[in-house]
Write a protein that holds these residues in place. Structure first.
Motif, PDB file in Angstrom:
ATOM      1  N   PRO A 156       0.803  -1.271   0.049  1.00  0.00           N
ATOM      2  CA  PRO A 156      -0.137   0.019  -0.065  1.00  0.00           C
ATOM      3  C   PRO A 156       0.943   1.181  -0.028  1.00  0.00           C
ATOM      4  CG  PRO A 156      -0.828  -1.661   1.714  1.00  0.00           C
ATOM      5  CD  PRO A 156       0.454  -2.167   1.252  1.00  0.00           C
ATOM      6  N   TYR A 157       0.611   2.207  -0.818  1.00  0.00           N
ATOM      7  CA  TYR A 157       1.407   3.382  -0.851  1.00  0.00           C
ATOM      8  C   TYR A 157       0.927   4.222   0.197  1.00  0.00           C
ATOM      9  CZ  TYR A 157       2.660   2.153  -5.721  1.00  0.00           C
ATOM     10  OH  TYR A 157       2.989   1.465  -6.836  1.00  0.00           O
ATOM     11  N   ASN A 158       1.523   5.259   0.590  1.00  0.00           N
ATOM     12  CA  ASN A 158       1.105   6.155   1.855  1.00  0.00           C
ATOM     13  C   ASN A 158      -0.122   6.996   1.430  1.00  0.00           C
ATOM     14  OD1 ASN A 158       0.964   7.179   4.262  1.00  0.00           O
ATOM     15  ND2 ASN A 158       3.151   8.367   4.122  1.00  0.00           N
ATOM     16  N   LEU A 159      -1.149   6.278   1.120  1.00  0.00           N
ATOM     17  CA  LEU A 159      -2.454   7.111   0.925  1.00  0.00           C
ATOM     18  C   LEU A 159      -3.552   6.344   1.729  1.00  0.00           C
ATOM     19  CD1 LEU A 159      -2.278   6.856  -2.965  1.00  0.00           C
ATOM     20  CD2 LEU A 159      -1.907   8.915  -1.525  1.00  0.00           C
ATOM     21  N   SER A 160      -4.646   7.175   1.877  1.00  0.00           N
ATOM     22  CA  SER A 160      -5.800   6.214   2.635  1.00  0.00           C
ATOM     23  C   SER A 160      -6.462   5.585   1.760  1.00  0.00           C
ATOM     24  CB  SER A 160      -6.487   7.372   3.517  1.00  0.00           C
ATOM     25  OG  SER A 160      -5.893   8.044   4.505  1.00  0.00           O
TER      26      SER A 160
ATOM     27  N   GLY B  16     -10.428  -4.092  -0.321  1.00  0.00           N
ATOM     28  CA  GLY B  16     -11.401  -5.161   0.242  1.00  0.00           C
ATOM     29  C   GLY B  16     -11.991  -4.543   1.550  1.00  0.00           C
ATOM     30  N   ASN B  17     -11.844  -5.289   2.573  1.00  0.00           N
ATOM     31  CA  ASN B  17     -12.449  -5.006   4.109  1.00  0.00           C
ATOM     32  C   ASN B  17     -11.586  -4.365   4.671  1.00  0.00           C
ATOM     33  OD1 ASN B  17     -14.922  -6.458   3.575  1.00  0.00           O
ATOM     34  ND2 ASN B  17     -13.857  -8.297   3.914  1.00  0.00           N
ATOM     35  N   THR B  18     -10.390  -3.906   4.432  1.00  0.00           N
ATOM     36  CA  THR B  18      -9.230  -3.067   5.262  1.00  0.00           C
ATOM     37  C   THR B  18      -8.877  -1.637   4.751  1.00  0.00           C
ATOM     38  OG1 THR B  18      -8.434  -5.417   5.650  1.00  0.00           O
ATOM     39  CG2 THR B  18      -7.090  -3.846   6.623  1.00  0.00           C
ATOM     40  N   LYS B  19      -9.007  -0.854   5.621  1.00  0.00           N
ATOM     41  CA  LYS B  19      -8.635   0.387   5.134  1.00  0.00           C
ATOM     42  C   LYS B  19      -6.956   0.756   5.465  1.00  0.00           C
ATOM     43  CE  LYS B  19      -9.891   5.258   4.808  1.00  0.00           C
ATOM     44  NZ  LYS B  19     -10.009   6.206   5.941  1.00  0.00           N
ATOM     45  N   PHE B  20      -6.301   1.107   4.433  1.00  0.00           N
ATOM     46  CA  PHE B  20      -4.877   1.647   4.825  1.00  0.00           C
ATOM     47  C   PHE B  20      -5.031   3.090   5.190  1.00  0.00           C
ATOM     48  CE2 PHE B  20      -0.649   2.987   4.321  1.00  0.00           C
ATOM     49  CZ  PHE B  20       0.064   1.942   4.868  1.00  0.00           C
ATOM     50  N   ASN B  21      -4.504   3.664   6.268  1.00  0.00           N
ATOM     51  CA  ASN B  21      -4.562   4.907   6.733  1.00  0.00           C
ATOM     52  C   ASN B  21      -3.047   5.765   6.317  1.00  0.00           C
ATOM     53  OD1 ASN B  21      -7.134   5.020   7.457  1.00  0.00           O
ATOM     54  ND2 ASN B  21      -6.503   3.955   9.309  1.00  0.00           N
TER      55      ASN B  21
ATOM     56  N   GLU C  59      -6.612 -10.058   2.010  1.00  0.00           N
ATOM     57  CA  GLU C  59      -7.994 -10.084   1.653  1.00  0.00           C
ATOM     58  C   GLU C  59      -8.475 -11.302   0.867  1.00  0.00           C
ATOM     59  OE1 GLU C  59     -10.254  -7.747   2.363  1.00  0.00           O
ATOM     60  OE2 GLU C  59      -8.771  -6.920   3.712  1.00  0.00           O
ATOM     61  N   GLU C  60      -9.310 -12.055   1.385  1.00  0.00           N
ATOM     62  CA  GLU C  60      -9.917 -13.303   0.791  1.00  0.00           C
ATOM     63  C   GLU C  60     -10.452 -13.070  -0.767  1.00  0.00           C
ATOM     64  OE1 GLU C  60     -13.785 -15.126   1.819  1.00  0.00           O
ATOM     65  OE2 GLU C  60     -12.455 -16.780   2.392  1.00  0.00           O
ATOM     66  N   LYS C  61     -10.950 -12.059  -0.823  1.00  0.00           N
ATOM     67  CA  LYS C  61     -11.495 -11.526  -2.206  1.00  0.00           C
ATOM     68  C   LYS C  61     -10.322 -11.583  -3.300  1.00  0.00           C
ATOM     69  CE  LYS C  61     -13.788  -7.661  -4.446  1.00  0.00           C
ATOM     70  NZ  LYS C  61     -14.429  -6.272  -4.146  1.00  0.00           N
TER      71      LYS C  61
END
Ligand SMILES: C[S@@+](CC[C@H](N)C(=O)[O-])C[C@H]1O[C@@H](n2cnc3c(N)ncnc32)[C@H](O)[C@@H]1O
Length: 329
Positions: free
Chosen positions: A69-73, A77-82, A275-277
């Motif tokens: 994940p880059y440094n972006l919100s 899938g079900n998880t948010k990277f902040n 993420e399962e999806k």
């Protein structure tokens, strides 16, 4: 979990029927103790990297491709990277990155994707542990316009190696480009050839890649993953920095691009995804790759320019076969 949405006839985004999901899920791996390479090779591990990184076998990876994940919100899938401040991002990155180093073989290569925001944090970590060989910049082709800034249209990939001795096959990643000024010497073409599609030259690849298209609905590799990398981009990296039967690891495999391209090019792979999806997309694409080894933009051992005549013709033929389009359209 339904993963099949109604789509227009031309839309070739990968579709998964509900009935397929149980058998696809049964292919996913979950681990809770130290593993041997044979146990995890050519598998997708459906767990967060941090949970399993200590269970992975040491000194067995030839090529590590990281698209974190880059440094972006952003929601995956079900998880948010902040988004964090740059120092926090650097610490987060280094926290799991150091644990991947012992998995590398001595002559291994490592590629790490970034955008302009997280590139410096990633560079700081990489230079402490590896030999940085280059920074590739690739043009995203598409990008959202901004009224008060330059459109963000490029990304970086840091190319590093564990030691000074490493494998790099430049012959396998040459580019076929249209010739704009077809010089001749003694009436013979200088460094180019005339083909039925026009005049072309085979060139050495640089660290500026302008021949990549981001997957979109008319491409058969496309999924609903929000940041899917193009197969053509992975093909360049895998061909240049690994040999057949080598082992390629992607700890943030998402929709599976790295594993799929590794398989198409006869490499082994290990993919990790929380993420399962997305694990299901990966496995579905791996199943498709059992019979379809094509990589858009890579034919006959060379990479073709984006939208080159050959590329377009071939795609139109496929669309024609699939949807009976009038080829004059
Ligand atoms: C930038 S995307 C990678 C996209 C991928 N290269 C592709 O072509 O589809 C990052 C992926 O990492 C996954 N991810 C985020 N944190 C993770 C973690 N701690 N462990 C495993 N996967 C994670 C996200 O769900 C997301 O799919």
């Amino acid at each position: 979990m339904s993963m099949s949405k109604e789509k227009k006839a031309y839309n070739r985004t990968i579709k998964i029927e509900d009935e397929e999901i149980p058998s696809i899920k049964s292919r996913l791996l979950q681990i809770n103790s130290k593993q041997n390479l044979e146990d995890i090779i050519n598998k997708t591990i459906y767990q967060p990297l941090e949970e399993i990184v200590n269970f992975l076998p040491e000194e067995c990876i030839d090529l590590l491709f990281i698209d974190p994940p880059y440094n972006l919100s952003k929601k995956y899938g079900n998880t948010k990277f902040n988004e964090m401040n740059n120092n926090e991002y650097e610490k987060w990155f280094e926290g799991w990155f150091v644990k991947l180093i012992p998995l590398l073989k001595e002559e291994a290569s490592v590629y790490v994707c970034c955008d302009w925001r997280n590139s410096s944090a990633v560079f700081n970590v990489l230079q402490s542990y590896l030999n940085i060989q280059n920074r590739i910049t690739w043009e995203r082709e598409k990008g959202r316009g901004a009224l008060h800034n330059w459109k963000n249209n490029s990304e970086d990939i840091w190319f590093c190696t564990k030691s000074k001795k490493y494998y790099f096959d430049v012959e396998s990643v040459k580019l076929k480009r249209k010739v704009i000024a077809p010089y001749k010497i003694d009436n013979e073409p200088k460094d180019w050839e005339e083909t039925e599609d026009g005049k072309f030259r085979i060139t050495f690849p640089s660290n500026l890649w302008t021949d990549i298209s981001i997957p979109f609905w008319s491409m058969p590799e496309n999924t609903d993953h929000p940041t899917q990398k193009p197969e053509k981009l992975l093909a360049k990296i895998i061909l240049a920095s690994s040999k057949e039967n080598d082992v390629v690891l992607d700890p943030f495999v998402g929709s599976g691009t790295t594993s799929v391209v590794a398989k198409k090019l006869n490499r082994n792979f290990i993919g990790i995804e929380q993420e399962e999806k997305y694990c299901i997309y990966t496995e579905k694409r791996l199943l498709i790759a059992e019979t379809d080894k094509t990589i858009q933009g890579y034919f006959n051992g060379v990479f073709w320019e984006r939208n080159s005549l050959h590329d377009q013709k071939k795609e139109k033929m496929k669309l024609h076969e699939t949807f009976r389009l009038d080829l004059k359209e």
